[in-house]
Design a protein around this motif. Sequence first.
Motif, PDB file in Angstrom:
ATOM      1  N   MET A   1       7.822 -88.910  98.243  1.00 48.45           N
ATOM      2  CA  MET A   1       8.585 -89.863  97.428  1.00 48.45           C
ATOM      3  C   MET A   1       8.326 -91.273  97.947  1.00 48.45           C
ATOM      4  O   MET A   1       8.262 -91.484  99.161  1.00 48.45           O
TER       5      MET A   1
ATOM      6  N   GLU B   1      14.042 -80.585  95.155  1.00 50.89           N
ATOM      7  CA  GLU B   1      12.938 -80.478  94.197  1.00 50.89           C
ATOM      8  C   GLU B   1      13.143 -81.433  93.029  1.00 50.89           C
ATOM      9  O   GLU B   1      12.185 -82.047  92.535  1.00 50.89           O
ATOM     10  N   TRP B   2      14.397 -81.579  92.589  1.00 56.43           N
ATOM     11  CA  TRP B   2      14.675 -82.524  91.502  1.00 56.43           C
ATOM     12  C   TRP B   2      14.413 -83.949  91.959  1.00 56.43           C
ATOM     13  O   TRP B   2      13.802 -84.744  91.237  1.00 56.43           O
TER      14      TRP B   2
ATOM     15  N   GLU C   1      12.364 -85.019  94.167  1.00 59.55           N
ATOM     16  CA  GLU C   1      10.936 -85.270  94.318  1.00 59.55           C
ATOM     17  C   GLU C   1      10.241 -85.521  92.984  1.00 59.55           C
ATOM     18  O   GLU C   1       9.130 -86.039  92.950  1.00 59.55           O
ATOM     19  N   GLN C   2      10.907 -85.178  91.892  1.00 55.76           N
ATOM     20  CA  GLN C   2      10.342 -85.422  90.566  1.00 55.76           C
ATOM     21  C   GLN C   2      10.753 -86.778  89.994  1.00 55.76           C
ATOM     22  O   GLN C   2      10.231 -87.194  88.958  1.00 55.76           O
ATOM     23  N   GLN C   3      11.686 -87.459  90.691  1.00 57.18           N
ATOM     24  CA  GLN C   3      12.273 -88.671  90.114  1.00 57.18           C
ATOM     25  C   GLN C   3      11.490 -89.932  90.476  1.00 57.18           C
ATOM     26  O   GLN C   3      11.978 -90.830  91.132  1.00 57.18           O
ATOM     27  N   PHE C   4      10.261 -89.975  90.042  1.00 58.66           N
ATOM     28  CA  PHE C   4       9.470 -91.176  90.267  1.00 58.66           C
ATOM     29  C   PHE C   4       9.719 -92.213  89.178  1.00 58.66           C
ATOM     30  O   PHE C   4       9.543 -93.400  89.385  1.00 58.66           O
ATOM     31  N   ASP C   5      10.120 -91.774  88.011  1.00 59.89           N
ATOM     32  CA  ASP C   5      10.436 -92.672  86.903  1.00 59.89           C
ATOM     33  C   ASP C   5      11.742 -92.207  86.284  1.00 59.89           C
ATOM     34  O   ASP C   5      11.951 -91.017  86.081  1.00 59.89           O
TER      35      ASP C   5
END
Length: 231
Positions: free
Chosen positions: A1, A202-203, A205-209
């Motif tokens: 991240m 895991e959620w 780590e997906q929050q780049f945008d």
Amino acid sequence: MPTQTTLHYVYDPLCGWCYGAEPLVNAASRVLPVLMHGGGMMAGANRQAVSAQLRDYVMPHDRRIAEYTGQPFGQDYFEGLLRDTGALFDSQPPIAAVLAAQQVADAGLAMLARIQRAHYVEGRRVSEADVLNLLASELGLPAEAFAAALATVDSDSHIRTSRAFLASVGGQGFPTLVLERDGRLQVIDIGPFLGKPQAFVEWLEQQFDFNAAESVVSGPACGLKSCDPER
């Protein structure tokens, strides 16, 4: 991240739902920085002496939190601390202890977790300086430096600033978790993740945008003055 991504954690040491969320925050701290904001739910005029009325009020909430999150609540809490009419529930001293631990050893999150376990499992009086100093010692923090910091940190100012931050993001209580990236803020609904720290990581780590307009109030929570959202 990315390093510019930060998790803001608005908490209170005496908030049962914050204790329920502790595994999520602990897991999150392994993948991104966590900034802590102590809200003072039971500080000042809202602090309460332990009484039969307080015990009858908090126990159903605590049992629900235990069922919902899997966090343990000990008999020394239910049958010890909650029957100890000489004890006082005051959020300000443990918030000061978290600030002191952060100041002397970058250990605020560890101190909060130790305070929560001492309160909810071991039934200890975590609003008392002697207990807080002992908990710091158990964590291996330098005793003199911690005691000095505990006596001098400006917890009043910290609580005011935390409340202002909570209001600025539209948060209604504790815990409130806010993801910040590039100056944009997103309040996280942690309800689906309680009891599921790996899924939460895991959620994250997906929050780049994300779209700040999608922010929501975060899951089950204690209110600003108690764990009754209506108060």
